[in-house]
Design a protein around this motif. Structure first.
Motif, short mmCIF file in Angstrom:
data_model
loop_
_atom_site.label_atom_id
_atom_site.label_comp_id
_atom_site.label_asym_id
_atom_site.label_seq_id
_atom_site.Cartn_x
_atom_site.Cartn_y
_atom_site.Cartn_z
N GLY A 1 -5.78 -15.62 14.97
CA GLY A 1 -6.00 -15.56 13.40
C GLY A 1 -6.03 -14.49 12.55
N VAL A 2 -5.18 -13.18 13.21
CA VAL A 2 -5.40 -11.84 12.40
C VAL A 2 -3.95 -11.86 11.68
CG1 VAL A 2 -5.32 -9.57 12.83
CG2 VAL A 2 -6.66 -10.95 14.41
N CYS A 3 -4.09 -11.54 10.53
CA CYS A 3 -2.96 -11.31 9.46
C CYS A 3 -2.45 -9.88 9.76
CB CYS A 3 -3.42 -11.54 8.01
SG CYS A 3 -1.80 -11.36 6.88
N CYS A 4 -1.26 -9.52 9.33
CA CYS A 4 -0.48 -8.46 9.55
C CYS A 4 -1.21 -7.45 8.86
CB CYS A 4 0.91 -8.38 9.44
SG CYS A 4 1.94 -9.58 10.40
N LYS A 5 -1.48 -8.04 7.50
CA LYS A 5 -2.31 -6.86 6.57
C LYS A 5 -3.67 -6.41 6.88
CE LYS A 5 -2.09 -9.80 3.12
NZ LYS A 5 -2.24 -10.40 1.78
N GLU A 6 -4.12 -6.96 8.02
CA GLU A 6 -5.47 -6.52 8.46
C GLU A 6 -5.53 -5.67 9.73
OE1 GLU A 6 -7.38 -10.09 9.80
OE2 GLU A 6 -7.25 -11.15 7.54
N LEU A 7 -4.22 -5.39 10.23
CA LEU A 7 -3.93 -4.42 11.33
C LEU A 7 -3.98 -3.28 10.81
CD1 LEU A 7 -0.89 -6.25 13.26
CD2 LEU A 7 -3.65 -6.23 13.59
N LYS A 8 -4.73 -2.28 11.47
CA LYS A 8 -4.56 -0.60 10.88
C LYS A 8 -4.14 -0.09 11.97
CE LYS A 8 -7.45 -2.27 7.66
NZ LYS A 8 -7.00 -2.34 6.21
N ASP A 9 -3.44 1.26 11.06
CA ASP A 9 -2.80 2.38 11.90
C ASP A 9 -3.86 3.29 12.35
OD1 ASP A 9 -0.28 1.66 11.49
OD2 ASP A 9 -0.11 2.47 9.57
N ASP A 10 -3.63 4.39 13.26
CA ASP A 10 -4.31 5.37 13.71
C ASP A 10 -5.06 6.19 12.42
OD1 ASP A 10 -4.21 4.35 16.35
OD2 ASP A 10 -2.44 5.69 16.76
N ASP A 11 -3.99 6.60 11.63
CA ASP A 11 -4.45 7.42 10.58
C ASP A 11 -4.36 6.57 9.24
OD1 ASP A 11 -4.99 9.23 8.70
OD2 ASP A 11 -3.17 10.56 9.18
N ASP A 12 -5.57 5.92 8.86
CA ASP A 12 -5.56 4.89 8.00
C ASP A 12 -6.12 5.47 6.62
OD1 ASP A 12 -5.23 2.32 6.91
OD2 ASP A 12 -7.28 1.70 7.33
N ARG A 13 -5.90 6.79 6.08
CA ARG A 13 -6.57 7.22 4.85
C ARG A 13 -6.08 6.47 3.68
NH1 ARG A 13 -3.93 13.16 5.38
NH2 ARG A 13 -3.79 12.64 7.68
N THR A 14 -6.60 6.59 2.63
CA THR A 14 -6.38 6.07 1.42
C THR A 14 -5.77 7.19 0.57
OG1 THR A 14 -7.69 4.24 1.59
CG2 THR A 14 -7.08 4.76 -0.58
N LEU A 15 -4.54 7.17 0.13
CA LEU A 15 -4.37 8.34 -0.63
C LEU A 15 -4.18 8.01 -2.28
CD1 LEU A 15 -0.71 8.92 1.31
CD2 LEU A 15 -2.86 10.08 1.69
N VAL A 16 -4.44 9.20 -3.05
CA VAL A 16 -4.54 9.23 -4.28
C VAL A 16 -3.30 8.91 -4.86
CG1 VAL A 16 -5.71 10.23 -6.30
CG2 VAL A 16 -6.60 10.49 -3.95
N ASP A 17 -3.14 8.53 -6.14
CA ASP A 17 -1.93 8.35 -6.83
C ASP A 17 -1.23 9.73 -6.97
OD1 ASP A 17 0.19 7.95 -8.49
OD2 ASP A 17 -1.24 7.23 -10.27
N PRO A 18 -0.05 9.81 -6.51
CA PRO A 18 0.85 11.21 -6.59
C PRO A 18 0.91 11.89 -7.60
CG PRO A 18 2.28 9.49 -6.28
CD PRO A 18 1.01 8.78 -5.89
N ASP A 19 0.92 11.05 -8.84
CA ASP A 19 1.00 11.59 -10.44
C ASP A 19 -0.34 12.16 -10.76
OD1 ASP A 19 3.58 10.84 -10.82
OD2 ASP A 19 2.87 8.93 -11.42
N VAL A 20 -1.66 11.63 -10.35
CA VAL A 20 -2.45 12.30 -10.63
C VAL A 20 -3.13 13.42 -9.83
CG1 VAL A 20 -5.05 11.65 -10.30
CG2 VAL A 20 -3.68 9.92 -11.16
N VAL A 21 -2.69 13.33 -8.38
CA VAL A 21 -2.73 14.36 -7.46
C VAL A 21 -2.08 15.85 -8.15
CG1 VAL A 21 -2.25 15.56 -5.21
CG2 VAL A 21 -3.18 12.99 -5.29
N ARG A 22 -0.72 15.34 -8.46
CA ARG A 22 0.06 16.47 -9.19
C ARG A 22 -0.63 17.51 -10.26
NH1 ARG A 22 4.78 14.59 -12.74
NH2 ARG A 22 3.08 13.92 -13.74
N ASP A 23 -1.05 16.41 -11.11
CA ASP A 23 -2.15 17.09 -12.29
C ASP A 23 -2.91 17.78 -11.82
OD1 ASP A 23 0.07 15.87 -13.92
OD2 ASP A 23 -1.00 13.99 -14.49
N VAL A 24 -3.89 17.24 -10.97
CA VAL A 24 -5.22 17.93 -10.28
C VAL A 24 -4.71 19.29 -9.81
CG1 VAL A 24 -6.87 18.04 -9.11
CG2 VAL A 24 -6.26 15.77 -10.28
N VAL A 25 -3.44 19.28 -9.00
CA VAL A 25 -3.07 20.52 -8.30
C VAL A 25 -2.59 21.45 -9.43
CG1 VAL A 25 -1.46 21.36 -6.89
CG2 VAL A 25 -2.53 19.23 -6.17
N ILE A 26 -1.87 21.07 -10.37
CA ILE A 26 -1.32 22.06 -11.44
C ILE A 26 -2.57 22.72 -12.25
CG2 ILE A 26 -0.20 22.02 -13.46
CD1 ILE A 26 1.71 20.08 -12.62
#
Length: 326
Positions: free
Chosen positions: A59-84
């Motif tokens: 009864g396990v869905c594919c969306k519930e399977l996790k990778d070893d590195d399961d970090r949540t990334l921030v929106d790249p546009d926001v990251v770009r602006d913060v880095v700048i």
């Protein structure tokens, strides 16, 4: 029957008002087969197609399977602006303060640093807004011309362009022609206005597709052929605010020691230590939220590279001011 067997999902029955002709439903049945076999099997709608009920999946869905590195990334546009914003804020005011420190007075460093900090934050924010606005105007110009080209071109030309986008990723020519025809029909159904027109057609099924700026052959060629998407008005203001505040917060850090130490040469030492630590932390955090850090080495590289850039800028500014003073 074993009590450990996974229970099958409940399946809705056809409504009583459904019309039946020759023993079969006249409309698309609201039920589908639980297995893909059998001549009477109906293809399951995409939202309901799942292998979680197959024996062995528990009864396990594919969306519930996790990778070893399961970090949540921030929106790249926001990251770009913060880095700048933070990168410029940590390096430019720090380099200016380091250069003014050769004059000996912390008060002079604070006045000059704050003047540059406020002006720089406003300038960076306005620059981010204008850059996003120019990107949006560029997209709208290409959207208008691409839509006109789609409407006046023949089917063969559009099929070649779609195949030029889908072919390199493994889609065969026959499927590309079907995709091109389907997307071109959207342009025609929108009465010649392409993806700019808003149609009154309702959704095809529950949660189906509505005509909007994001559908049609024009939107496909712009998004997947040119790699462009329209910048929203909200995005322009968010970009301006993120870059400006990033610069203001980052630029205030190198000036902190000068508030407590009257001698600029001594305050510069503390400013170097504080700014260096912040640059190391910022580089490591940046590697984390962007996904660049793969293991310990990735975080170390991100931290050291950020520190070296800021240190080189400060050293150059300090050396030039000291040279001019002498």
């Amino acid at each position: 029957m074993s009590s450990e067997q996974a229970p099958l999902p409940s399946v809705p029955l056809p409504p009583r008002s459904a019309q039946v002709t020759d023993g079969t439903l006249s409309k698309k049945p609201p039920v589908w087969s639980l297995s893909e076999g059998g001549p009477a099997a109906q293809p399951a709608p995409l939202p309901a197609k799942c292998d979680r009920h197959i024996p062995g999946r528990s009864g396990v869905c594919c969306k519930e399977l996790k990778d070893d590195d399961d970090r949540t990334l921030v929106d790249p546009d926001v990251v770009r602006d913060v880095v700048i914003g933070l990168s410029d804020g940590l390096t430019v005011p720090f380099a200016l303060a380091a250069g003014l420190s050769s004059l000996g007075e912390s008060k002079l460093v604070i006045v000059g640093g704050f003047a540059e900090l406020i002006a720089g934050a406003i300038s960076m924010g306005i620059g981010g807004f204008l850059a996003s606005q120019a990107e949006r105007d560029h997209y709208r110009f290409l959207q208008k011309h691409t839509n006109a080209r789609v409407l006046r071109s023949c089917d063969g030309e559009m099929e070649r362009e779609v195949f030029g986008v889908l072919g390199p990723v493994g889609v065969d020519e026959r499927t590309s022609r079907l995709v091109a025809q389907n997307l071109r029909d959207v342009e025609i159904d929108s009465q010649g206005h392409g993806s700019d027109a808003s149609s009154s057609r309702s959704t095809l099924e529950d949660g189906g597709l509505k005509w909007s700026k994001s559908v049609g052959l024009t939107a496909f060629l712009l998004k997947f052929g040119e790699g462009l998407e329209e910048v929203t008005t909200r995005r322009m203001y968010v970009s301006a605010f993120t870059i400006g505040m990033g610069y203001l917060i980052g630029g205030f850090i190198p000036l902190l020691p000068y508030f407590f130490v009257p001698r600029a040469h001594i305050a510069l030492i503390y400013s170097c230590i504080v700014t260096g630590v912040v640059l190391l932390i910022f580089g490591a955090v940046k590697a984390r939220i962007t996904g660049a850090g793969q293991g310990y080495g990735g975080y170390v590289y991100g931290a050291l590279s950020t520190l070296l850039v800021g240190g080189a800028a400060a050293a150059a500014a300090y050396g030039l001011v000291a040279l001019l003073e002498s």
